[in-house]
Design a protein around this motif. Structure first.
Motif, PDB file in Angstrom:
ATOM      1  N   LEU A 129      61.077  16.508   3.402  1.00  0.00           N
ATOM      2  CA  LEU A 129      59.622  16.409   3.409  1.00  0.00           C
ATOM      3  C   LEU A 129      58.971  17.786   3.307  1.00  0.00           C
ATOM      4  CD1 LEU A 129      59.096  13.668   6.163  1.00  0.00           C
ATOM      5  CD2 LEU A 129      59.066  13.396   3.669  1.00  0.00           C
ATOM      6  N   ALA A 130      59.765  18.849   3.414  1.00  0.00           N
ATOM      7  CA  ALA A 130      59.247  20.220   3.377  1.00  0.00           C
ATOM      8  C   ALA A 130      59.827  20.966   2.183  1.00  0.00           C
ATOM      9  CB  ALA A 130      59.590  20.946   4.675  1.00  0.00           C
ATOM     10  N   PRO A 131      59.130  21.989   1.695  1.00  0.00           N
ATOM     11  CA  PRO A 131      59.651  22.800   0.588  1.00  0.00           C
ATOM     12  C   PRO A 131      60.803  23.679   1.057  1.00  0.00           C
ATOM     13  CG  PRO A 131      57.587  23.723   1.386  1.00  0.00           C
ATOM     14  CD  PRO A 131      57.781  22.423   2.115  1.00  0.00           C
ATOM     15  N   PRO A 132      61.511  24.328   0.125  1.00  0.00           N
ATOM     16  CA  PRO A 132      62.678  25.126   0.511  1.00  0.00           C
ATOM     17  C   PRO A 132      62.315  26.473   1.109  1.00  0.00           C
ATOM     18  CG  PRO A 132      62.301  25.315  -1.842  1.00  0.00           C
ATOM     19  CD  PRO A 132      61.313  24.295  -1.332  1.00  0.00           C
ATOM     20  N   LEU A 133      63.256  27.024   1.864  1.00  0.00           N
ATOM     21  CA  LEU A 133      63.204  28.424   2.248  1.00  0.00           C
ATOM     22  C   LEU A 133      63.728  29.238   1.069  1.00  0.00           C
ATOM     23  CD1 LEU A 133      64.837  28.188   5.801  1.00  0.00           C
ATOM     24  CD2 LEU A 133      62.401  28.078   5.230  1.00  0.00           C
ATOM     25  N   ASP A 134      63.428  30.514   1.045  1.00  0.00           N
ATOM     26  CA  ASP A 134      63.989  31.361  -0.015  1.00  0.00           C
ATOM     27  C   ASP A 134      65.505  31.441   0.108  1.00  0.00           C
ATOM     28  OD1 ASP A 134      61.602  31.896  -1.285  1.00  0.00           O
ATOM     29  OD2 ASP A 134      61.190  33.682  -0.088  1.00  0.00           O
ATOM     30  N   GLU A 135      65.987  31.608   1.344  1.00  0.00           N
ATOM     31  CA  GLU A 135      67.437  31.709   1.546  1.00  0.00           C
ATOM     32  C   GLU A 135      67.803  31.399   2.983  1.00  0.00           C
ATOM     33  OE1 GLU A 135      71.125  34.828   0.675  1.00  0.00           O
ATOM     34  OE2 GLU A 135      69.077  35.587   0.882  1.00  0.00           O
ATOM     35  N   ILE A 136      68.840  30.620   3.157  1.00  0.00           N
ATOM     36  CA  ILE A 136      69.447  30.421   4.478  1.00  0.00           C
ATOM     37  C   ILE A 136      70.531  31.490   4.602  1.00  0.00           C
ATOM     38  CG2 ILE A 136      70.872  28.881   5.882  1.00  0.00           C
ATOM     39  CD1 ILE A 136      69.376  26.539   4.481  1.00  0.00           C
ATOM     40  N   PRO A 137      70.411  32.400   5.574  1.00  0.00           N
ATOM     41  CA  PRO A 137      71.270  33.597   5.579  1.00  0.00           C
ATOM     42  C   PRO A 137      72.696  33.387   6.058  1.00  0.00           C
ATOM     43  CG  PRO A 137      69.767  33.637   7.435  1.00  0.00           C
ATOM     44  CD  PRO A 137      69.392  32.439   6.623  1.00  0.00           C
ATOM     45  N   PHE A 138      73.015  32.215   6.536  1.00  0.00           N
ATOM     46  CA  PHE A 138      74.376  32.006   7.043  1.00  0.00           C
ATOM     47  C   PHE A 138      75.003  30.815   6.319  1.00  0.00           C
ATOM     48  CE2 PHE A 138      71.528  29.356   9.275  1.00  0.00           C
ATOM     49  CZ  PHE A 138      70.637  30.180   9.939  1.00  0.00           C
ATOM     50  N   VAL A 139      75.916  31.125   5.425  1.00  0.00           N
ATOM     51  CA  VAL A 139      76.629  30.096   4.664  1.00  0.00           C
ATOM     52  C   VAL A 139      78.103  30.228   4.998  1.00  0.00           C
ATOM     53  CG1 VAL A 139      77.223  29.235   2.384  1.00  0.00           C
ATOM     54  CG2 VAL A 139      74.925  30.129   2.815  1.00  0.00           C
ATOM     55  N   GLU A 140      78.708  29.100   5.350  1.00  0.00           N
ATOM     56  CA  GLU A 140      80.124  29.103   5.720  1.00  0.00           C
ATOM     57  C   GLU A 140      80.971  28.521   4.595  1.00  0.00           C
ATOM     58  OE1 GLU A 140      80.567  27.984  10.079  1.00  0.00           O
ATOM     59  OE2 GLU A 140      78.522  27.335   9.673  1.00  0.00           O
ATOM     60  N   PRO A 141      82.263  28.852   4.567  1.00  0.00           N
ATOM     61  CA  PRO A 141      83.125  28.398   3.462  1.00  0.00           C
ATOM     62  C   PRO A 141      83.138  26.884   3.265  1.00  0.00           C
ATOM     63  CG  PRO A 141      84.239  30.083   4.752  1.00  0.00           C
ATOM     64  CD  PRO A 141      82.978  29.750   5.500  1.00  0.00           C
ATOM     65  N   HIS A 142      82.980  26.126   4.355  1.00  0.00           N
ATOM     66  CA  HIS A 142      83.043  24.668   4.225  1.00  0.00           C
ATOM     67  C   HIS A 142      81.709  24.048   3.816  1.00  0.00           C
ATOM     68  CE1 HIS A 142      81.762  25.273   8.456  1.00  0.00           C
ATOM     69  NE2 HIS A 142      80.969  24.254   8.169  1.00  0.00           N
ATOM     70  N   ASP A 143      80.632  24.837   3.743  1.00  0.00           N
ATOM     71  CA  ASP A 143      79.321  24.309   3.365  1.00  0.00           C
ATOM     72  C   ASP A 143      79.317  23.927   1.888  1.00  0.00           C
ATOM     73  OD1 ASP A 143      78.362  24.730   5.912  1.00  0.00           O
ATOM     74  OD2 ASP A 143      77.440  26.657   5.438  1.00  0.00           O
ATOM     75  N   ILE A 144      78.916  22.708   1.602  1.00  0.00           N
ATOM     76  CA  ILE A 144      78.872  22.222   0.222  1.00  0.00           C
ATOM     77  C   ILE A 144      77.413  22.160  -0.218  1.00  0.00           C
ATOM     78  CG2 ILE A 144      79.341  20.250  -1.278  1.00  0.00           C
ATOM     79  CD1 ILE A 144      81.787  19.670   0.427  1.00  0.00           C
ATOM     80  N   PRO A 145      77.045  22.910  -1.248  1.00  0.00           N
ATOM     81  CA  PRO A 145      75.642  22.951  -1.670  1.00  0.00           C
ATOM     82  C   PRO A 145      75.193  21.663  -2.358  1.00  0.00           C
ATOM     83  CG  PRO A 145      76.985  24.243  -3.171  1.00  0.00           C
ATOM     84  CD  PRO A 145      77.890  23.816  -2.055  1.00  0.00           C
ATOM     85  N   LEU A 146      73.897  21.461  -2.366  1.00  0.00           N
ATOM     86  CA  LEU A 146      73.287  20.339  -3.057  1.00  0.00           C
ATOM     87  C   LEU A 146      73.229  20.622  -4.556  1.00  0.00           C
ATOM     88  CD1 LEU A 146      70.219  19.986  -0.651  1.00  0.00           C
ATOM     89  CD2 LEU A 146      72.280  18.545  -0.624  1.00  0.00           C
ATOM     90  N   ASP A 147      73.144  19.561  -5.330  1.00  0.00           N
ATOM     91  CA  ASP A 147      72.867  19.690  -6.761  1.00  0.00           C
ATOM     92  C   ASP A 147      71.362  19.616  -7.024  1.00  0.00           C
ATOM     93  OD1 ASP A 147      75.637  19.767  -7.672  1.00  0.00           O
ATOM     94  OD2 ASP A 147      75.713  17.666  -7.049  1.00  0.00           O
ATOM     95  N   TYR A 148      70.683  18.794  -6.212  1.00  0.00           N
ATOM     96  CA  TYR A 148      69.234  18.619  -6.326  1.00  0.00           C
ATOM     97  C   TYR A 148      68.662  18.394  -4.925  1.00  0.00           C
ATOM     98  CZ  TYR A 148      70.449  17.421 -11.176  1.00  0.00           C
ATOM     99  OH  TYR A 148      70.955  17.442 -12.451  1.00  0.00           O
ATOM    100  N   CYS A 149      67.360  18.583  -4.807  1.00  0.00           N
ATOM    101  CA  CYS A 149      66.670  18.151  -3.584  1.00  0.00           C
ATOM    102  C   CYS A 149      65.317  17.586  -3.988  1.00  0.00           C
ATOM    103  CB  CYS A 149      66.496  19.296  -2.595  1.00  0.00           C
ATOM    104  SG  CYS A 149      65.971  18.711  -0.949  1.00  0.00           S
ATOM    105  N   ILE A 150      65.037  16.373  -3.542  1.00  0.00           N
ATOM    106  CA  ILE A 150      63.784  15.698  -3.858  1.00  0.00           C
ATOM    107  C   ILE A 150      62.829  15.873  -2.678  1.00  0.00           C
ATOM    108  CG2 ILE A 150      62.708  13.520  -4.516  1.00  0.00           C
ATOM    109  CD1 ILE A 150      65.434  12.598  -5.563  1.00  0.00           C
ATOM    110  N   THR A 151      61.619  16.323  -2.980  1.00  0.00           N
ATOM    111  CA  THR A 151      60.596  16.590  -1.964  1.00  0.00           C
ATOM    112  C   THR A 151      59.273  15.976  -2.420  1.00  0.00           C
ATOM    113  OG1 THR A 151      59.606  18.623  -2.847  1.00  0.00           O
ATOM    114  CG2 THR A 151      61.737  18.848  -1.710  1.00  0.00           C
ATOM    115  N   PRO A 152      58.254  15.976  -1.560  1.00  0.00           N
ATOM    116  CA  PRO A 152      56.932  15.491  -1.993  1.00  0.00           C
ATOM    117  C   PRO A 152      56.322  16.331  -3.114  1.00  0.00           C
ATOM    118  CG  PRO A 152      57.086  15.528   0.398  1.00  0.00           C
ATOM    119  CD  PRO A 152      58.299  16.246  -0.116  1.00  0.00           C
ATOM    120  N   LEU A 153      56.779  17.577  -3.269  1.00  0.00           N
ATOM    121  CA  LEU A 153      56.229  18.466  -4.285  1.00  0.00           C
ATOM    122  C   LEU A 153      56.955  18.370  -5.624  1.00  0.00           C
ATOM    123  CD1 LEU A 153      55.698  21.666  -2.087  1.00  0.00           C
ATOM    124  CD2 LEU A 153      53.976  19.974  -2.794  1.00  0.00           C
TER     125      LEU A 153
END
Length: 197
Positions: free
Chosen positions: A166-190
């Protein structure tokens, strides 16, 4: 003596962004969900799929209301897959959603299937991913149990991972771990944010 900067980690992000979401008023919440649904329709009209996994909204956390999304997908002839969490094994079991009678609310306020046809992750085309916050690189912060990271690792490489926020993205999440799997897309109200392109 200068003070050290405050430590910001995933736990802090979870606290802050869950609190922000819970503060949404009912009118604003409904408006954001309606706009998200509009973009959701557009996204799926251009991304053919047959088997879609969806999380079921936790009302008390003011998660994206997935019920209108699920009903629309079903009307388009999609098979909807939902999950039940095991707190002992920290794993999800996935079921074909056939009827609301399958569901019972867990002690954590999560609607969960109690029975049904089991579906394996390897058969999924799209997974709708819950989150508290995401960034412009497709990284997300969830609730911290790791269910979805383990689940997504079992999905085929061409399975599309779609966050709902429901909220827009941050510029960057500063802590990414090896097991974190990124999204391909994100749908928001915007609109729809695209990653890995």
């Amino acid at each position: 003596m200068s003070q050290a900067p405050p430590v910001v980690d995933k736990k802090k992000y979870r606290t802050v962004y869950l609190r922000k979401r819970k503060m949404l008023g009912a009118k604003d919440f409904d408006k954001k969900n309606a706009r998200l649904l509009y973009h959701f329709h557009q996204f799926f009209e251009s991304h053919p799929s047959s088997m879609v996994h969806s999380f079921l909204s936790i009302d008390k956390n003011k998660e994206v209301n997935t019920w209108p999304l699920i009903e629309w997908l079903k009307a388009q002839g999609k098979q909807i897959i939902i999950s039940k969490c095991s707190t002992t094994s920290n794993e999800l079991t996935h079921y074909l959603f056939e009827d609301y009678k399958q569901l019972k609310e867990s002690k954590y306020g999560i609607p969960e299937p109690q029975y049904g046809t089991i579906v394996l992750p390897k058969n999924l085309d799209v997974v709708l991913v819950p989150l508290l916050v995401f960034d412009r690189n497709g990284q997300r912060v969830g609730y911290g149990a790791g269910y979805y990271d383990r689940f997504l690792a079992e999905c085929p490489s061409d399975c599309i991972k779609v966050g709902l926020s429901l909220a827009p993205p941050l510029d960057e999440i500063p802590f990414v771990e090896p097991h974190d799997i990124p999204l391909d897309y994100c749908i928001t109200p915007l609109g729809v944010y695209t990653f890995n392109s």
